[in-house]
Design an enzyme around this catalytic site. Structure first.
Site, short mmCIF file in Angstrom:
data_model
loop_
_atom_site.label_atom_id
_atom_site.label_comp_id
_atom_site.label_asym_id
_atom_site.label_seq_id
_atom_site.Cartn_x
_atom_site.Cartn_y
_atom_site.Cartn_z
N THR A 2 0.83 -1.20 0.00
CA THR A 2 0.00 0.00 0.00
C THR A 2 0.87 1.25 0.00
O THR A 2 0.36 2.36 0.07
CB THR A 2 -0.93 0.02 1.23
OG1 THR A 2 -0.10 -0.17 2.40
CG2 THR A 2 -1.96 -1.09 1.17
N ASP A 43 3.97 4.05 -1.26
CA ASP A 43 4.12 4.94 -2.40
C ASP A 43 4.87 4.29 -3.57
O ASP A 43 4.49 4.42 -4.73
CB ASP A 43 4.92 6.15 -1.89
CG ASP A 43 4.75 7.33 -2.78
OD1 ASP A 43 3.60 7.59 -3.18
OD2 ASP A 43 5.76 7.98 -3.09
N LEU A 44 5.94 3.56 -3.26
CA LEU A 44 6.74 2.94 -4.32
C LEU A 44 5.91 1.91 -5.08
O LEU A 44 5.98 1.80 -6.31
CB LEU A 44 7.98 2.27 -3.71
CG LEU A 44 8.92 1.70 -4.76
CD1 LEU A 44 9.79 2.80 -5.36
CD2 LEU A 44 9.79 0.61 -4.18
N LYS A 101 16.59 -0.23 -0.91
CA LYS A 101 17.43 0.52 0.01
C LYS A 101 16.55 1.31 0.98
O LYS A 101 15.38 1.51 0.65
CB LYS A 101 18.34 1.46 -0.77
CG LYS A 101 17.62 2.72 -1.30
CD LYS A 101 18.63 3.63 -1.86
CE LYS A 101 18.31 5.05 -1.94
NZ LYS A 101 17.25 5.75 -1.42
N ASP A 123 21.62 8.92 1.02
CA ASP A 123 20.43 8.68 0.20
C ASP A 123 20.79 8.48 -1.28
O ASP A 123 20.13 7.71 -1.97
CB ASP A 123 19.48 9.88 0.35
CG ASP A 123 18.17 9.71 -0.42
OD1 ASP A 123 17.55 8.64 -0.28
OD2 ASP A 123 17.77 10.62 -1.16
N HIS A 170 23.25 5.06 -5.66
CA HIS A 170 23.14 5.36 -7.09
C HIS A 170 24.45 5.91 -7.67
O HIS A 170 24.91 5.45 -8.71
CB HIS A 170 22.02 6.37 -7.34
CG HIS A 170 20.71 6.01 -6.69
ND1 HIS A 170 20.26 4.72 -6.62
CD2 HIS A 170 19.77 6.77 -6.08
CE1 HIS A 170 19.08 4.70 -6.00
NE2 HIS A 170 18.77 5.94 -5.66
C1 BG6 Z 1 15.86 7.61 -4.41
C2 BG6 Z 1 16.13 8.63 -3.35
O1 BG6 Z 1 16.63 6.47 -4.19
O2 BG6 Z 1 16.17 8.16 -5.69
C3 BG6 Z 1 15.34 9.90 -3.61
O3 BG6 Z 1 15.77 8.11 -2.07
C4 BG6 Z 1 15.60 10.40 -5.02
O4 BG6 Z 1 15.67 10.91 -2.65
C5 BG6 Z 1 15.42 9.29 -6.03
O5 BG6 Z 1 14.70 11.47 -5.27
C6 BG6 Z 1 15.84 9.75 -7.42
O6 BG6 Z 1 15.49 8.80 -8.37
P1 BG6 Z 1 15.22 9.20 -9.88
O7 BG6 Z 1 14.98 7.90 -10.57
O8 BG6 Z 1 14.03 10.11 -9.89
O9 BG6 Z 1 16.45 9.91 -10.38
#
Ligand code: BG6
Length: 487
Positions: free
Chosen positions: A14, A16-17, A145, A232, A237
């Site tokens: 339920t 957001d992701l 994550k 974060d 990433h």
């Molecule tokens: C998420 C972070 O992992 O990646 C967010 O927690 C960030 O803070 C998001 O906004 C960015 O992802 P994308 O795909 O929109 O570049």
């Protein structure tokens, strides 16, 4: 484990992701014929709801988050019919037993579990699965994550899951690896002959990786405060992008070969100290300003109190190995930047000897630059020197660009959600685009050195007005070395 899983079990259904990414991705896979006809999706969350109510929620999410031309009532109906909802609280054995009943008879055909919950629930959820008999050699588990907030806590999370699953069953998600443009870095480097011979300290002056976002923390401050941009975005990433840019050529495109090379890079990152953080790192926090013509508030206002969390970070990193000796990697990411822009810049060195004037002075001779734009547009742009047309005695040079717009070259191809690739690979059991435990730990080891350095040297975030590329010290970080950010 080559059979694709016949059942997908989602925790945090339920959230957001799930609404924004996971259900739209599963829907797209179904509509492209990539899911078996009798595929079963079991969704679970804490709220009490029946199947019909939950299917209605999914349908609302599809209408809201799918690209406008993708929603098809027939496909949506078929998709809804695949979904069942089971309320589950971690630790509630009865509810796990009910969950198991829904999957009864299907375990042999593979179960992919996806944890889209807070990490504190990973281990209890895995235990619940084990107690309900849902973990077999045909079960895989994916987790989002953050995996910990430092090396020690990430080990606790990994140990918790690792006690119940073999590493070959664990799929750690970094959604950047699902992006076409990030995978395309492998194609660019290893599918072409002309880059690799120059891809080292002999020809490259420095590398820049920027992930800029215009958004602030709307609604996410409670997660973000105390975490900050370094944990974060950089820990996962940006370091994943860096590892793909910097790794040695893997012998083949398989999970072990690719991840072996990536982890070597991550382990070669030079740790920071309380001395080097002062010159090799910048922390920032946004204050009120304007982004894209909109007046926006500052981070502290959104939070309702002052905070030491950074919403921007810039770093100068070194990879201590043979290939990259002496080549700085400038990394930066932040919220409330002037543009949503992610790109990699490879700045080449000047030619060894200029035949144009003395050292090229006055002729316009500039070193080559390769820009790989990841988002929002996707292109590869190589700036090369060209003779300016004319009859001047002294040759004049101008930079012209070789432009490859991937969006144009592959027009007609649907831009996929990163999660489509990742879910498909999870179902198929291919770990190439998932993060191995040793990678996560190498990432945290380096991030911890920065966090420790900040603590010891008492480095606090500097203010920047929203709509800027971070505090002015971020510009100084790179300009001290005679380079500048590619904005
Ligand atoms: C998420 C972070 O992992 O990646 C967010 O927690 C960030 O803070 C998001 O906004 C960015 O992802 P994308 O795909 O929109 O570049």
């Amino acid at each position: 484990m080559t059979e694709p899983s016949a059942t997908f079990l989602l925790f945090g259904a339920t959230g957001d992701l799930a609404r924004r990414m996971i259900f739209p991705s599963l829907y797209n896979l179904l509509s492209d014929g990539l899911l078996p006809d009798d595929f079963l999706i079991v969704a679970s969350g804490r709220s009490e709801m029946d199947d019909a109510a939950f299917r209605k929620e999914v349908d609302d999410a599809l209408r809201q988050f799918l690209a406008a031309d993708r929603y098809d009532a027939d496909v949506a109906a078929r998709f809804g019919a695949m979904i069942g909802y089971q309320p589950v609280d971690a630790g509630n054995a009865d509810q796990f037993a009910k969950l198991a009943q829904r999957i009864d008879g299907r375990l042999e055909r593979g179960l992919s579990v996806y944890l889209s919950t807070p990490p504190s629930l990973f281990a209890p959820t895995a235990q619940g699965l084990a107690d309900a008999g849902l973990i077999t050699p045909h079960t895989r588990i994916a987790m989002e994550k953050p995996i910990g907030k430092d090396l020690a806590s990430s080990k606790v999370v990994n140990d918790g899951i690792g006690a119940l699953f073999a590493e070959s069953q664990i799929f750690r998600v970094d959604h950047y690896l699902g992006k076409e443009t990030v995978q395309n870095l492998l194609a660019l480097r290893f599918g072409n002959v002309m880059f690799e011979p120059l891809w080292n300290t002999t020809a490259i002056d420095h590398v820049q990786i920027t992930v800029g976002e215009t958004v602030g923390l709307e609604g996410r401050v409670s997660y973000y405060d105390g975490v900050g941009a370094l944990r974060d975005m950089v820990q996962n990433h940006i370091l994943q992008i860096l590892s793909i840019i910097a790794m040695e050529p893997p012998a083949r495109m398989d999970p072990t070969a690719v991840r072996d090379e990536k982890v070597k890079v991550l382990r070669s990152l030079r740790p920071m100290t309380d001395e080097t953080v002062k010159t090799h790192s910048v922390r920032g926090q946004y204050t009120p300003g304007a982004v894209s013509g909109q007046i926006v508030t500052g981070y502290a206002d959104e939070l309702g109190q002052p905070s030491d969390t950074e919403t921007f970070v810039a770093l100068k990193a070194y990879i201590d190995n043979w290939r990259w000796q002496g080549v700085p990697f400038y990394l930066r990411t932040g919220k409330r930047m002037p543009a949503r822009q992610s790109e990699i810049v490879i700045q080449f060195k000047p030619v060894r000897h200029s035949i144009f004037g003395r050292d090229g002075h006055g002729t316009g001779l500039e070193p080559n630059t390769l820009v790989i734009r990841l988002q929002p547009e996707e292109y590869i742009r190589l700036a090369i020197m060209s003779k300016r047309p004319g009859l001047e005695r002294q040759v004049k040079l101008d930079e012209v660009t070789l432009d490859v717009s991937l969006t144009a070259a592959f027009a007609g191809q649907r831009r996929r959600i990163a999660y489509e690739r990742l879910i498909l690979d999870l179902l198929a059991g291919d770990q190439t685009l998932f993060v191995r435990r040793d990678e996560v730990e190498a990432q945290w080891t380096w991030i911890d050195s920065i966090i420790d350095g900040w603590k010891e040297a008492n480095v606090k975030p500097a203010a920047y007005s929203s709509g800027n590329w971070g505090p002015s010290s971020a510009i100084a970080l790179i300009e001290r070395d005679g380079a500048s950010w590619h904005d």
